[in-house]
Design an enzyme around this catalytic site. Structure first.
Site, PDB file in Angstrom:
ATOM      1  N   ASP A 113      91.741 155.116  53.029  1.00 21.04           N
ATOM      2  CA  ASP A 113      91.799 154.216  54.096  1.00 21.04           C
ATOM      3  C   ASP A 113      92.378 152.823  53.592  1.00 21.04           C
ATOM      4  OD1 ASP A 113      90.025 153.442  52.223  1.00 21.04           O
ATOM      5  OD2 ASP A 113      88.304 152.643  53.376  1.00 21.04           O
ATOM      6  N   GLU A 114      93.176 152.818  52.885  1.00 18.35           N
ATOM      7  CA  GLU A 114      94.082 151.733  52.546  1.00 18.35           C
ATOM      8  C   GLU A 114      95.250 152.142  51.710  1.00 18.35           C
ATOM      9  OE1 GLU A 114      92.590 148.832  49.558  1.00 18.35           O
ATOM     10  OE2 GLU A 114      90.989 150.260  48.795  1.00 18.35           O
TER      11      GLU A 114
END
Length: 356
Positions: free
Chosen positions: A103-104
Site C-alpha cells: 500500500d505504499e
C-alpha cells in the site's frame, strides 16, 4: 534536486473491505485476527481510529476501546491484486518505483515530462487515477528527498497531499518535530526531550559526534535528517534481505515473560509482512533483537527453512540472558531471506498464528 513522491494508500486493507462490502462504510471496522486467538489488528478505518484503535494492537484491547468494532478476516489475494493495479498506474508516470509494501511506494518523477514536469500535478494525477480505477483513495507527499516525502504524505490524510519544494525544504525541516523522523520512537523522543531537543532546529545546534555519543549509529541519522539530508535514491530493483518487525516499549520490561508476551504480538505482524513483501522468497534464518535500557542491543539468530514460533521463543530466551539485569526497551524479530526463490507457485511459509 530530485522530485520524489511517496504514495500511501488510506487505511488500505480496511478501504478494500469497505469498497467491496458497502454496508461497512461509516461503521468502525478493522481487518485482523480474532480475540480468542490472541489476534492483532492489521488495519482499521478512520471511524475505528476515533476510538483509539490502531494497527498492530491486540484485538482484545481494540474491542475494549471500541465494543462495536466490526472485525473482518484478511483477504491477501484481493489486496495483492489491487496493489498490482496501483503499481500499473505508477508505471505510466515513471519506471523508478520502489514499493515499500502493498500500500505504499516511492516514485522518482524527476525525468517525467507529463504536466510540464510538475511533481505536484503528477502526484494529483496519480491519486485521481487510483480513485477512478480502484475506488480507493491515496495520500501523497512530494519533496526533494525520500524521508521528507514520506513525512509529508501523512500530513493531509486521508485523500490529500502535501508538497515540500526545494525553496521551502530548509524551513520545513527546521520546524519539524523530531518525533516525525522515521525511527524516532517514544523512548528516543523522550531522551531527546530530556536533552532539550524537540525540533530539528534544536539538533542543528549540535554536532554529529555529540549525538552519536548519546544514540550510537542512529545519532548520525538523526543529525543528517535534522538537516534535511537523505542521499538515498529510489531503488526500483532493491531486493529485500530480510523482513522484520519491532516495537519500542512505552516503559521498560523487566522479565523474560513480559518479553514473551510482546513476542506473541509481533509474530502475526511479521507473518503479514512476509505475505506482502517476500512472496516466493526462501527463508534461511530467524532473528530476535533486544535493545536494553542503556541503548545497547543484541541479536541472536539461527538457520531456519521456515518461520517457527518455538525457535523464536528459544532465541528470545538466549537474548534475554544478555540483559544481565538491564531493562528491555525494544523487542524485534525478523526472517532473513535468501536470493534463491521457492518453487514456482509455492506458498510462502506461514507463521503459526494460533498461539496458545
Amino acid at each position: 534536486m530530485r522530485k520524489i513522491i511517496h504514495v500511501d494508500m488510506d487505511c488500505y486493507f480496511a478501504a478494500v473491505e469497505m469498497r467491496d462490502f458497502p454496508e461497512l462504510k461509516g461503521k468502525p471496522m478493522a481487518v485482523g485476527g480474532s480475540r480468542d486467538r490472541r489476534g492483532v489488528i492489521s488495519t482499521c478505518n478512520y471511524e475505528a481510529r476515533a476510538f483509539g484503535v490502531r494497527s498492530a494492537m491486540a484485538t482484545a484491547y481494540a474491542l475494549k476501546l471500541c465494543p462495536g468494532l466490526i472485525l473482518r478476516p484478511g483477504r491477501m489475494e484481493v489486496y495483492k491484486a489491487v496493489s498490482a493495479q496501483i503499481r500499473a498506474i505508477f508505471s505510466r508516470y515513471t519506471d523508478k518505483i520502489e514499493p515499500l509494501s502493498l500500500d505504499e511506494a516511492y516514485l522518482d518523477v524527476s525525468d517525467c515530462s507529463l504536466y510540464q514536469g510538475s511533481a505536484t500535478r503528477i502526484a494529483a494525477a496519480i491519486r485521481a487515477d487510483i480513485e477512478r480505477e480502484t475506488g480507493l483513495t491515496a495520500s501523497a507527499g512530494v519533496a526533494p528527498v525520500k524521508f521528507i516525502a514520506k513525512v509529508a504524505s501523512d500530513l493531509n490524510k486521508p485523500n490529500g497531499q502535501y508538497v515540500v519544494t526545494p525553496d521551502t525544504l530548509a524551513e520545513f525541516v527546521r520546524t519539524l518535530p523530531l518525533g516525525k523522523i522515521p525511527g524516532v520512537g517514544k523512548v528516543t523522543g523522550e531522551k531527546l526531550k530530556q536533552m532539550g531537543l524537540s525540533y530539528c532546529a534544536d539538533v542543528q545546534q549540535l554536532s554529529a559526534a555529540e549525538l552519536s555519543r548519546h544514540f550510537g549509529k542512529f545519532g548520525a541519522v538523526i543529525y543528517e535528517r535534522a538537516h534535511g539530508r537523505d542521499p538515498r535514491e529510489v531503488e526500483p530493483h532493491r531486493e529485500r534481505k530480510s523482513v522484520g518487525v519491532e516495537t519500542t516499549l512505552a516503559s521498560d520490561l523487566n522479565t523474560e515473560a513480559q518479553c514473551h508476551d510482546v513476542l506473541c504480538t509481533l509474530i502475526p505482524e511479521l507473518n503479514r509482512r512476509l505475505g506482502r513483501s517476500a512472496a516466493g522468497r526462501r527463508i534461511h534464518k530467524l532473528v530476535v533483537k533486544l535493545k536494553f535500557d542503556d541503548f545497547r542491543q543484541t541479536t541472536i539468530e539461527s538457520r531456519a527453512d521456515e518461520p517457527s514460533v518455538r525457535l523464536f521463543e528459544s532465541l528470545l530466551a538466549q537474548a534475554y540472558l544478555r540483559a544481565e539485569g538491564r531493562g528491555i526497551r525494544l523487542v524485534g524479530i525478523a526472517a532473513g531471506l535468501s536470493a534463491e526463490s521457492q518453487a514456482e507457485n509455492a506458498d510462502t511459509p506461514q507463521l503459526m498464528l494460533e498461539l496458545a
